[in-house]
Design a protein around this motif. Sequence first.
Motif, short mmCIF file in Angstrom:
data_model
loop_
_atom_site.label_atom_id
_atom_site.label_comp_id
_atom_site.label_asym_id
_atom_site.label_seq_id
_atom_site.Cartn_x
_atom_site.Cartn_y
_atom_site.Cartn_z
N VAL A 9 29.75 -6.73 -11.65
CA VAL A 9 28.75 -5.67 -11.71
C VAL A 9 27.36 -6.27 -11.85
CG1 VAL A 9 27.85 -3.79 -13.12
CG2 VAL A 9 30.27 -3.89 -12.61
N MET A 26 -1.09 0.91 7.36
CA MET A 26 -2.00 -0.12 6.87
C MET A 26 -1.22 -1.37 6.46
SD MET A 26 -5.07 0.67 7.30
CE MET A 26 -6.12 -0.38 6.31
N ASP A 27 -0.04 -1.15 5.85
CA ASP A 27 0.81 -2.29 5.49
C ASP A 27 1.21 -3.09 6.73
OD1 ASP A 27 0.78 -1.83 2.80
OD2 ASP A 27 2.57 -0.59 2.80
N ARG A 84 0.83 -1.20 0.00
CA ARG A 84 0.00 0.00 0.00
C ARG A 84 0.87 1.26 0.00
NH1 ARG A 84 -5.54 0.80 2.36
NH2 ARG A 84 -5.76 3.01 1.97
N SER A 119 0.97 4.29 -2.74
CA SER A 119 0.69 5.69 -2.41
C SER A 119 1.78 6.62 -2.92
CB SER A 119 0.52 5.85 -0.90
OG SER A 119 1.77 5.83 -0.27
N THR A 150 13.21 -5.86 -3.85
CA THR A 150 11.94 -6.59 -3.87
C THR A 150 11.61 -7.10 -2.48
OG1 THR A 150 13.23 -8.40 -4.73
CG2 THR A 150 11.77 -7.30 -6.28
N GLY A 167 9.85 -4.44 -0.72
CA GLY A 167 8.48 -4.23 -1.16
C GLY A 167 7.49 -5.17 -0.50
N VAL A 186 -0.97 10.78 4.05
CA VAL A 186 -1.53 9.63 3.34
C VAL A 186 -0.48 8.53 3.21
CG1 VAL A 186 -2.40 8.86 1.11
CG2 VAL A 186 -3.25 10.96 2.09
N GLN A 187 0.78 8.93 2.98
CA GLN A 187 1.84 7.93 2.89
C GLN A 187 2.08 7.24 4.23
OE1 GLN A 187 4.75 10.39 1.02
NE2 GLN A 187 3.71 10.19 -0.93
N ALA A 188 2.02 8.04 5.31
CA ALA A 188 2.18 7.46 6.65
C ALA A 188 1.04 6.48 6.92
CB ALA A 188 2.20 8.57 7.70
N TYR A 189 -0.15 6.87 6.53
CA TYR A 189 -1.32 6.01 6.72
C TYR A 189 -1.14 4.69 5.96
CZ TYR A 189 -6.13 4.34 6.38
OH TYR A 189 -7.25 3.57 6.43
N ALA A 190 -0.62 4.80 4.72
CA ALA A 190 -0.41 3.59 3.91
C ALA A 190 0.61 2.67 4.57
CB ALA A 190 0.04 3.97 2.51
N THR A 191 1.67 3.26 5.13
CA THR A 191 2.68 2.46 5.84
C THR A 191 2.04 1.70 6.99
OG1 THR A 191 4.11 4.35 5.47
CG2 THR A 191 4.99 2.60 6.82
#
Lengths: 344, 386
Positions: free
Chosen positions: B7, B100-101, A43, A47, B19, B22, B93-98
Amino acid sequence: MKSFFNKFSGLKKSARSNMITLALCLAAFGFVTAMVATGNASRHMKSLLVPICINIILTVSLNLVIGFLGELSLGHAGFMSVGAYAACLFSIAFEETLPVMVRFPLAMLIGGIAGGLFGLLVGIPVLRLKGDYLAIVTLAFGEILRSIIINLEFTGGASGLKGMPQDSTFNWGFIAVVITLFVVMNLVDSRHGRAIMAIRENAIAASAVGININRYKLMVFTVAAFFAGVAGALYGHNYSIMTAGTFDYNKSIEILVMVVLGGMGNIRGSIISAVLITVLPEMLRGLADYRMLIYAVVLIAMMLLGTSEKFMMLRYRLAPKRLIKRALQERQNRKDEKEARKYG
Amino acid sequence: MKKLLSVLLAAVMMLSTFTACGGGSAETETESGEKVLFIGGSGPLTGDYATYGTSVKNGATLAMEEINAKGGTNGYTLKVVVEDDQADPQQAVQAYATLMDDGMDVSLGGTTSGACIAITEEVKKDGLLMLTPSGSQLECTQYDNCFRVCFEDSNQGLYAADFIKDNNVGTKVAILYEKSNDYSNGLKESFVAQSAVNGLEIVCEEAFTDQSNTDFSVQLQAVKNSGADLLFLPLYAQEAAYVITQAASMELNVTFFGCDGLDGILEKIGEENKALTNGVMLLTPFAADSATEPTASFTKAYTAKYGATPDQFAADAYDAVYAIVAAFEKAGVEPETEGFNEAMVKAMTEIEVVGTTGTMTWTPEGEPDKNATAVVIKDGAYVAFQ
């Protein structure tokens, strides 16, 4: 396929470089879309997608002024705010009557036109200025706009504009990025682009060979402000509230940092640095209290390394193009040796 | 050739770490088999408004520690995380998304109104309960699952105008407000509107912006010339402290009247100027020096832990965590199960919380129902208004 490569290598160097940039963007877009579609994207990552697009547009357009025209403008956030407010007010007014597919492109266009108009407006009086003076005037212009927005009724004043439809998506953002890249790259590569760079190198010499300096300065200012307005429209439709305080000179400086980090006059660099600077503070969230401190330290380190000669040498040595070339060369040498031994 | 290989390997390694970044964040749910109720919020922990966010973080953390020390709630351990948003809607909003994750169950929304409004849009999509400690603008509770602990701005101005009229605190009122601040603007507007209704006479309206918030001599001179006997200050404590000290040096004889933003003025004005605050009136649900429980023990615990007197923001956040726990106990539904969010939202309107900012119940619109009490500062202490 072979004929494509032949054609590709037959192109001008700049055209080849532009195509690589666009291809990289497309690949990144495909990769991210696939990640989102397969549910692999967090998420938090999702965002960040629209802000990344916004920052790429802002950086590439400001690079046109700073990198190619060679003038320091600190009013980019001001143009962005004009575009954002114009587009959002339009969307709020037509939320019921127009479908998203029509409304949002129109809103972006309106944001761009509003930004461009102000770019033209500011461009005319500041034509006489350059260097530090221009920087100060554009900085002041951004602050004037902010004060006006705070004091107006229809912009929501200090408490901000609310209630715009949440139209910004990654797809729209990507389309806007591609259009921006296309226009800016083609402008730079055209006859006009060469005139603009001639002004950067030596204004007196440029005007001596018949380049209309005022016309080109205005053109650059307007185009850059247009795209800042488009970025503003994207920003405004991404959140349910927008306050004038967001568009203060700190925002302009932030865009400037992205331009400088990516390299002046380097569009691919601008894209990379815009992505990096948007993602970096968010990646550092795990550090809690030290986040902003580390962010600043990393910025300083990147700026120092970016200009350090030793690091540039290292980067040059490790550049993939050179490595591949060298590897091919070595192979060829060995082959030649073998041939020589065979016949020798 | 070797170089090329190295390399390439390095590139592959970098890709794999990216990844991993992510996808590896959604697994914090059951640390060591413990059942966790995750409350997340955001506020400006850095930047211009860092004091507000820090207070919210401290207040919420203190409440969490107290509850966990008593063994948690319904067998759940509380986990409170307040992320940094620099009072910016985008970062909020980004903090909220974090969060929620990481598996957030209940949101504390944002600390500042703008950030909080941006979050309401996300909360609406996710359906979880949001209880903001301090988002005071009307839109902070625009959706059914959004609630707040503090008063809404326009209510405060209304209460203040009525209070001044009813108790005859002043007859000629001057206003000094911060034009670039939404809180100050909201209070001023509702105050002026209510004055027109109840017949309170406003003789002077002066404004300043965040660019000129240290020198008020021009505005105060205008107030003096207008012959006002009461100066309404819909401000935060720092600006109000400047106003009161500068008014004293200009021999301006008025009664100062403020709202909850003025809380913390005793600390901001400094020891040497404390005498100047004599007679300053506040209409606030929270007074740090109050002797009533639980405020007294909260102030004591907060001061011991953080070495500072708690302000309005800290108290609101502290109450917010207790309110969420009360709703959680009332709802009796396990987090992450079907119907948890709905049950929590429903429970919010059914609970009554005795908090540091008064005894509260909530309306379905998300507004708290609690009393604002007027206090007067006397010799560096808050005394209830008689």
